[in-house]
Structure formats: C-alpha cells, structure tokens
Design an enzyme around this catalytic site. Structure first.
Site, mmCIF file in Angstrom:
data_model
loop_
_atom_site.group_PDB
_atom_site.id
_atom_site.type_symbol
_atom_site.label_atom_id
_atom_site.label_comp_id
_atom_site.label_asym_id
_atom_site.label_seq_id
_atom_site.Cartn_x
_atom_site.Cartn_y
_atom_site.Cartn_z
ATOM 1 N N CYS A 162 63.735 -0.258 15.249
ATOM 2 C CA CYS A 162 63.746 -0.593 13.824
ATOM 3 C C CYS A 162 63.270 0.663 13.107
ATOM 4 C CB CYS A 162 62.820 -1.770 13.508
ATOM 5 S SG CYS A 162 62.723 -2.097 11.734
ATOM 6 N N CYS A 199 60.918 -0.064 9.974
ATOM 7 C CA CYS A 199 59.590 -0.678 10.076
ATOM 8 C C CYS A 199 59.325 -1.139 11.496
ATOM 9 C CB CYS A 199 59.453 -1.831 9.081
ATOM 10 S SG CYS A 199 57.779 -2.488 8.968
ATOM 11 N N SER A 200 59.442 -2.447 11.732
ATOM 12 C CA SER A 200 58.990 -2.987 13.015
ATOM 13 C C SER A 200 59.740 -4.244 13.414
ATOM 14 C CB SER A 200 57.500 -3.294 12.909
ATOM 15 O OG SER A 200 57.284 -4.139 11.796
ATOM 16 N N CYS A 201 60.929 -4.475 12.843
ATOM 17 C CA CYS A 201 61.677 -5.684 13.170
ATOM 18 C C CYS A 201 61.948 -5.749 14.661
ATOM 19 C CB CYS A 201 62.983 -5.735 12.383
ATOM 20 S SG CYS A 201 62.697 -5.981 10.629
#
Lengths: 212, 104
Positions: free
Chosen positions: A104, A107-109
């Site tokens: 991702c 971000c951090s998906c």
C-alpha cells in the site's frame, strides 16, 4: 496544538493518547469495555491463520480455488472471514511464470480479515517506496530470489480493494489434509514477500517436536 | 492529494527494517489509539476517509520521523478538535494534568 510548541518539553504519544482516551470516556463517547474487546480481537483472533486456511482450502479443492479467484470476497466469506478492511478482496495466484506481491504505497491498507494487522515494515517508507520500482531487489532482501524469467506483478492496494496472494502449493505436500497444508502457509507468502514452508522441513520439525 | 504519504517510487528511504518477532501492538498507547480510531465511526464521529485525510495532512517531516500509530494519533487529535468534540483548552489541560501526575 500545545504539543507542537517548541518551548515546552515534548509530550509523549502515550500522554497524548491517554488524554484523548480519558476525555472521550468521560464524555460518554468511548466505552472502555469496547476498547479492550476490539484490541483483544486483533491480538488473538484475527491473523494470518485465517488466510492460511483460505490458501489450504484452495490447494485442496479446485472448485473452491476457482470461486476464490473469481470472487475473492465471497469465497473468503464462506470460511467466515469478512468485515472491515476486507470488503472487496481480490486473490492473485502465483504460478511458475508469475510472482505476485502486494503493497500500500499511500498508507497501510491490508486485508485484515485474512491477515490481521500488518507488520511495521509493511507500513514503513522503505517498503512502500521501493517495492514498486525495484521489486526483485526488495524480494531478494527478504531472502526470496525470483528467477529472471518469472514476471513479478506488484499490486498497490487501496482503501476499497485489498489483495491476497495465493502462493503455489509446494512439492512434497501431496495427500496432506487441509489442516496440515495450512501449517505450511506463512504470512509473508500471502503478502508475496516470502515462500510457503518446505513440507519436508515441517514434517521433520513436527516429528522432532512429538519425539521430545 | 500530492503529499508525503504518496511514497510509491520515492528514493532515499533506505533499507527495509524487519522484526520477525514483533507483537501486534508494541506499547499500551498504541492499543488506545487503535481502539479509538476503530470505534469512532460506530459512534458517528468520523469515517475512514476522513481519518486517512487527517494522517495525510501531517507535516511531512513529522510524518517521516514518527512511528505509524503517531500518524493515527495526529489524525484523531485533528478530527476531534476540528469537529469541536474536544477543545484545545480541554486537551491541553488534560495533558498537563496527566503530565503532573506522572511527575509525582
């Protein structure tokens, strides 16, 4: 905000978090019981064991695998895994000619229902920035040497859609039951930065375990 | 939005550091931040897109220098203040009070 002031001693994240939590609890907005409940859920229940069961079932059952590749969300929900950060799942299959890896960049998906919360490195600037431009080199740093003739596909996940890598079933696992197969599946093999375990090694370590 | 969070292809971030034995949460405050962020949409405080936008508005230097859950904390503070759920005065006073307690 006060904690950004340069003239005062730095305010730690712990203090800032405690201030927010206590204020919200006092205002009746946040329920302390719910806090413990959701934390426990992610510390003990939701993790890569879920994804491993999905992969093992796909290896053992060709019909399930076909459903999984056609509609990941529905097939994963068949095993009871669904919900937040897994609303739209796409499963990408590794083959002798294609290796898949997920990231991702924004971000951090990450597919929570099947893998739990992501490791810190997955959310870090080096992984997010580099895997999309030099995936082969990044995978080598993970100890994964992908032959030059194998294509690497990097999937950049987002807030709506999450990927799960379906690793290849390893040789030597013929005739294994689904539960045994699941033991071979590592978290990183479902991100695409690692391999599944070697069946011979796993059998050896398990027999050692029972013998001792 | 073109900002520091859009990291794909950026150079200069160095090697990937991994800790294979890391826990789901490293410190107690991370649990608190995680739970607050997760529970808030259920209470109608904000939605996931707003919370992400809160992180993306972090000053770039701070974004790069702070651990992941500080990004969440920043976003939570921003949203609570912007929506008037908590005032700056309240937050400042509470932090000072907790800080004094710790110092005792």
């Amino acid at each position: 905000m006060s904690h950004h002031s340069r003239t005062k001693p730095p305010v730690t994240p712990a203090l800032r978090a405690k201030a927010i939590e206590t204020l919200l609890v006092e205002k009746g907005i946040l329920d302390p019981g719910a806090i413990d409940e959701i934390v426990q859920l992610f510390e003990t229940k939701i993790g890569p064991r879920n994804g491993a069961k999905v992969v093992a079932k796909a290896w053992a059952d060709p019909n399930y695998k076909a459903r999984l590749l056609r509609d990941g969300t529905a097939a994963i929900a068949e095993l009871g895994f669904s919900g937040i950060q897994g609303e739209d799942m796409v499963v990408v299959e590794n083959t002798p000619t294609v290796h898949n890896v997920t990231v991702c960049t924004l971000c951090s998906c990450y597919p929570w229902p099947v893998l739990g919360l992501p490791p810190t490195w997955y959310k870090s600037a080096p992984y997010r920035s580099r895997v999309v431009i030099e995936p082969r080199k990044v995978l080598e740093e993970f100890g994964l040497r992908i032959p030059a003739e194998v294509e690497i596909r990097v999937w950049d996940t987002n807030s709506e859609l999450r990927y799960l890598v379906l690793p290849m079933r390893p040789e030597g696992s013929e005739g294994w039951a689904e539960e045994e197969l699941a033991d071979l599946v590592t978290r990183d093999s479902m991100i695409g930065t690692g391999l599944v375990l070697n069946p011979a090694t796993l059998s050896w370590s398990q027999s050692k375990g029972t013998a001792s | 939005m073109n900002s520091i969070h859009d990291m794909g292809g950026m150079h200069g971030h160095g090697p990937i550091v991994r800790d294979e034995s890391e826990a789901v949460f490293h410190e107690a405050w991370e649990r608190s931040v995680f739970a607050t962020m997760m529970l808030a949409p259920g209470y109608g405080l904000w939605n996931a897109d707003e919370s992400r936008y809160g992180m993306e508005r972090m000053p770039p230097g701070e974004y790069l220098e702070t651990p992941y859950y500080v990004h969440w904390l920043h976003s939570i503070e921003l949203m609570l203040l912007e929506k008037g759920i908590i005032t700056v005065e309240e937050l400042t006073a509470r932090i000072q009070a907790l800080s004094a307690e710790e110092a005792d």
